[in-house]
Write an enzyme that holds these catalytic residues in place. Structure first.
Site, PDB file in Angstrom:
ATOM      1  N   GLU A 151       0.837  -1.196   0.000  1.00 23.93           N
ATOM      2  CA  GLU A 151       0.000   0.000   0.000  1.00 23.93           C
ATOM      3  C   GLU A 151       0.874   1.248   0.000  1.00 23.93           C
ATOM      4  O   GLU A 151       1.954   1.274   0.593  1.00 23.93           O
ATOM      5  CB  GLU A 151      -0.914  -0.006   1.224  1.00 23.93           C
ATOM      6  CG  GLU A 151      -1.949  -1.123   1.112  1.00 23.93           C
ATOM      7  CD  GLU A 151      -2.932  -1.168   2.268  1.00 23.93           C
ATOM      8  OE1 GLU A 151      -4.117  -1.367   1.990  1.00 23.93           O
ATOM      9  OE2 GLU A 151      -2.537  -1.020   3.431  1.00 23.93           O
ATOM     10  N   CYS A 171       3.285   8.719   0.852  1.00 20.77           N
ATOM     11  CA  CYS A 171       3.817   7.835   1.894  1.00 20.77           C
ATOM     12  C   CYS A 171       4.093   6.486   1.225  1.00 20.77           C
ATOM     13  O   CYS A 171       3.181   5.834   0.725  1.00 20.77           O
ATOM     14  CB  CYS A 171       2.796   7.708   3.024  1.00 20.77           C
ATOM     15  SG  CYS A 171       3.338   6.616   4.331  1.00 20.77           S
ATOM     16  N   CYS A 199       6.837  -6.273   7.398  1.00 17.74           N
ATOM     17  CA  CYS A 199       7.916  -5.672   8.188  1.00 17.74           C
ATOM     18  C   CYS A 199       8.324  -6.657   9.262  1.00 17.74           C
ATOM     19  O   CYS A 199       7.488  -7.364   9.823  1.00 17.74           O
ATOM     20  CB  CYS A 199       7.418  -4.371   8.846  1.00 17.74           C
ATOM     21  SG  CYS A 199       8.709  -3.473   9.747  1.00 17.74           S
ATOM     22  N   CYS A 254       6.573  -3.966  15.869  1.00 18.16           N
ATOM     23  CA  CYS A 254       6.216  -3.019  16.925  1.00 18.16           C
ATOM     24  C   CYS A 254       4.799  -3.345  17.396  1.00 18.16           C
ATOM     25  O   CYS A 254       3.920  -3.667  16.597  1.00 18.16           O
ATOM     26  CB  CYS A 254       6.326  -1.579  16.413  1.00 18.16           C
ATOM     27  SG  CYS A 254       8.034  -1.185  15.936  1.00 18.16           S
ATOM     28  N   CYS A 261       1.593  -1.695  15.760  1.00 16.68           N
ATOM     29  CA  CYS A 261       1.561  -1.469  14.305  1.00 16.68           C
ATOM     30  C   CYS A 261       0.992  -2.680  13.582  1.00 16.68           C
ATOM     31  O   CYS A 261       1.435  -3.813  13.786  1.00 16.68           O
ATOM     32  CB  CYS A 261       2.969  -1.170  13.793  1.00 16.68           C
ATOM     33  SG  CYS A 261       3.026  -0.912  12.005  1.00 16.68           S
TER      34      CYS A 261
HETATM   35  N1  SAH Z   1       9.518   1.362  10.088  1.00 11.22           N
HETATM   36  C1  SAH Z   1       9.536   2.813  10.146  1.00 11.22           C
HETATM   37  C2  SAH Z   1       8.326   3.415   9.441  1.00 11.22           C
HETATM   38  C3  SAH Z   1       7.051   3.095  10.157  1.00 11.22           C
HETATM   39  S1  SAH Z   1       5.597   4.007   9.879  1.00 11.22           S
HETATM   40  C4  SAH Z   1       9.575   3.259  11.587  1.00 11.22           C
HETATM   41  O1  SAH Z   1       9.385   2.439  12.479  1.00 11.22           O
HETATM   42  O2  SAH Z   1       9.818   4.431  11.833  1.00 11.22           O
HETATM   43  C5  SAH Z   1       5.800   5.599  10.522  1.00 11.22           C
HETATM   44  C6  SAH Z   1       5.355   5.818  11.980  1.00 11.22           C
HETATM   45  O3  SAH Z   1       4.038   5.344  12.259  1.00 11.22           O
HETATM   46  C7  SAH Z   1       6.302   5.129  12.951  1.00 11.22           C
HETATM   47  O4  SAH Z   1       6.731   6.032  13.916  1.00 11.22           O
HETATM   48  C8  SAH Z   1       5.395   4.083  13.537  1.00 11.22           C
HETATM   49  O5  SAH Z   1       5.821   3.705  14.808  1.00 11.22           O
HETATM   50  C9  SAH Z   1       4.058   4.768  13.547  1.00 11.22           C
HETATM   51  N2  SAH Z   1       2.930   3.864  13.800  1.00 11.22           N
HETATM   52  C10 SAH Z   1       2.897   2.529  13.623  1.00 11.22           C
HETATM   53  N3  SAH Z   1       1.694   2.037  13.984  1.00 11.22           N
HETATM   54  C11 SAH Z   1       0.953   3.082  14.399  1.00 11.22           C
HETATM   55  C12 SAH Z   1      -0.392   3.216  14.869  1.00 11.22           C
HETATM   56  N4  SAH Z   1      -1.203   2.171  14.987  1.00 11.22           N
HETATM   57  N5  SAH Z   1      -0.820   4.451  15.200  1.00 11.22           N
HETATM   58  C13 SAH Z   1      -0.020   5.528  15.050  1.00 11.22           C
HETATM   59  N6  SAH Z   1       1.233   5.451  14.587  1.00 11.22           N
HETATM   60  C14 SAH Z   1       1.727   4.242  14.271  1.00 11.22           C
END
Ligand code: SAH
Length: 359
Positions: free
Chosen positions: A96, A109, A116, A120, A123
């Site tokens: 996406e 984006c 991934c 986390c 996420c």
């Molecule tokens: N792998 C990269 C890019 C991730 S997406 C990273 O970890 O930075 C960008 C941001 O969205 C990251 O800071 C991630 O932690 C955040 N994110 C992930 N899941 C989320 C959620 N459910 N709500 C809000 N932000 C989220």
């Protein structure tokens, strides 16, 4: 790009490599510029249609190259104008990409992996596990497809590597993609318009510090202590808070630029006043800003979004301590296009496969 090897993806080739390949075959090097302009400025991917190249060159290109372009399987528009694209890659995998208008700039984006490995806790993409890395051609391909579909090939836009995947876990292809995006005969994007968001893979961050094309950097911090961060970001067990902060302190910033610390706010987990005070102490003295991201809830994500009151109080505590702070507006939540809501069903890996990838 080996001579004799058939059908390299031209969309993942840097201009200097294309120049060398052309020269090898007895063509003029400058033809690479024309080819770049066709692909990136005019959105033309059929070499037969590149009419300022000789028939002979077009035939020779068609023998060696294809131009792979992700196809749009589905396109969703949010009430706020955000658009989410489901794209199909040449092997049938899907990813996406999201268009976010007026932030104030136009922003794409972009994903760097299918799934991934970072897992986390909050996420949705992390639930998929890592399926595979994207090639540079597929990373730039998302920009080509979105810019084409939105009639923005000749417009300025920003990109954020905040889609699916951890960009520093796919370092070489990500950096190659940024070089292609930067090419003056292609999109000619300034690195200032590019932001790479990472969970903090420190050896890769150190490599990034020495790159000629240096994007803005955002670090996903999410908690001020190792105990808290370790629960949210599994990689913290390898690269802890103090090491991440130390690496940020050393990171060579350009004039007028700052490191961004991203901090997902989770109700009752990391949104207390003491967390805000801890965060302010951590980032003190680093040329930085903090971007608070109130959780975008999703099914299967065991956390809640804090109240607006808690969010504001957290931001205020930071501001009072001299920290530059912003609260990210979550765009496209109604179409699951917001941060952490990107997932493509039916592509999950088992936990065991997952562990093998991370080790
Ligand atoms: N792998 C990269 C890019 C991730 S997406 C990273 O970890 O930075 C960008 C941001 O969205 C990251 O800071 C991630 O932690 C955040 N994110 C992930 N899941 C989320 C959620 N459910 N709500 C809000 N932000 C989220």
């Amino acid at each position: 790009m080996e001579k004799g090897e058939r059908h390299t993806d031209l969309a993942g080739v840097e201009r200097h490599a294309l120049e060398a390949a052309l020269e090898d075959r007895g063509h003029e090097r400058f033809r690479a510029r024309q080819i770049f302009q066709w692909i990136y400025r005019r959105g033309v991917t059929d070499v037969a249609a590149m009419t300022d190249l000789s028939r002979e060159l077009r035939a020779s290109l068609a023998e060696t190259f294809t131009v792979e372009t992700p196809t749009i399987l589905h396109r969703d528009t949010s009430v706020d104008g955000t658009e989410k694209f489901l794209l199909r890659l040449s092997d049938g995998r899907t990813i996406e990409s999201v268009f976010i208008p007026d932030t104030p700039a136009m922003t794409f984006c972009i994903s760097t992996q299918v799934g991934c490995a970072m897992a986390c806790a909050f996420c949705l993409t992390g639930k998929m596990g890592l399926i595979r890395n994207l090639s540079a051609g597929e990373i730039v391909g998302q920009v080509r497809v979105l810019a084409g579909a939105l009639s923005m090939l000749d417009k300025k836009f920003n990109i954020v590597l905040m889609g699916m995947g951890e960009p520093l876990h796919n370092y070489d292809e990500t950096m190659k993609a940024l070089r292609i995006l930067n090419d003056e005969y292609g999109f000619d994007m300034s690195p200032r318009r590019m932001t790479l968001s990472t969970v903090g893979i420190l050896p890769a961050l150190e490599r990034l510090a020495n790159e000629p094309i240096m994007p803005n950097v955002a670090i996903s911090l999410h908690a001020p202590t190792d105990i808290q961060r370790g629960e949210l970001v599994p990689l913290n067990r390898k690269y802890g808070v103090a090491d991440v902060i130390e690496a940020c302190r050393r990171f060579p910033l350009k004039r007028r630029s700052r490191i961004t610390f991203e901090y997902v706010l989770l109700a009752g987990v990391n949104d207390r006043p003491e967390d805000a005070r801890g965060l302010a102490r951590l980032v003190a003295g680093i040329k930085s800003k903090v971007n608070l991201i109130p959780l975008n809830p999703a099914p299967g994500i065991p956390f809640d979004r804090p109240s607006d009151e808690a969010i504001n109080r957290f931001a205020e505590i930071l501001a009072e301590r001299g920290v530059l702070v912003s609260v990210r507006k979550s765009r496209g939540r109604d179409i699951r296009a917001a941060c952490g809501q990107l997932i493509v069903e039916g592509q999950r890996k088992s936990a065991a496969q997952q562990l093998a990838i991370m080790m």
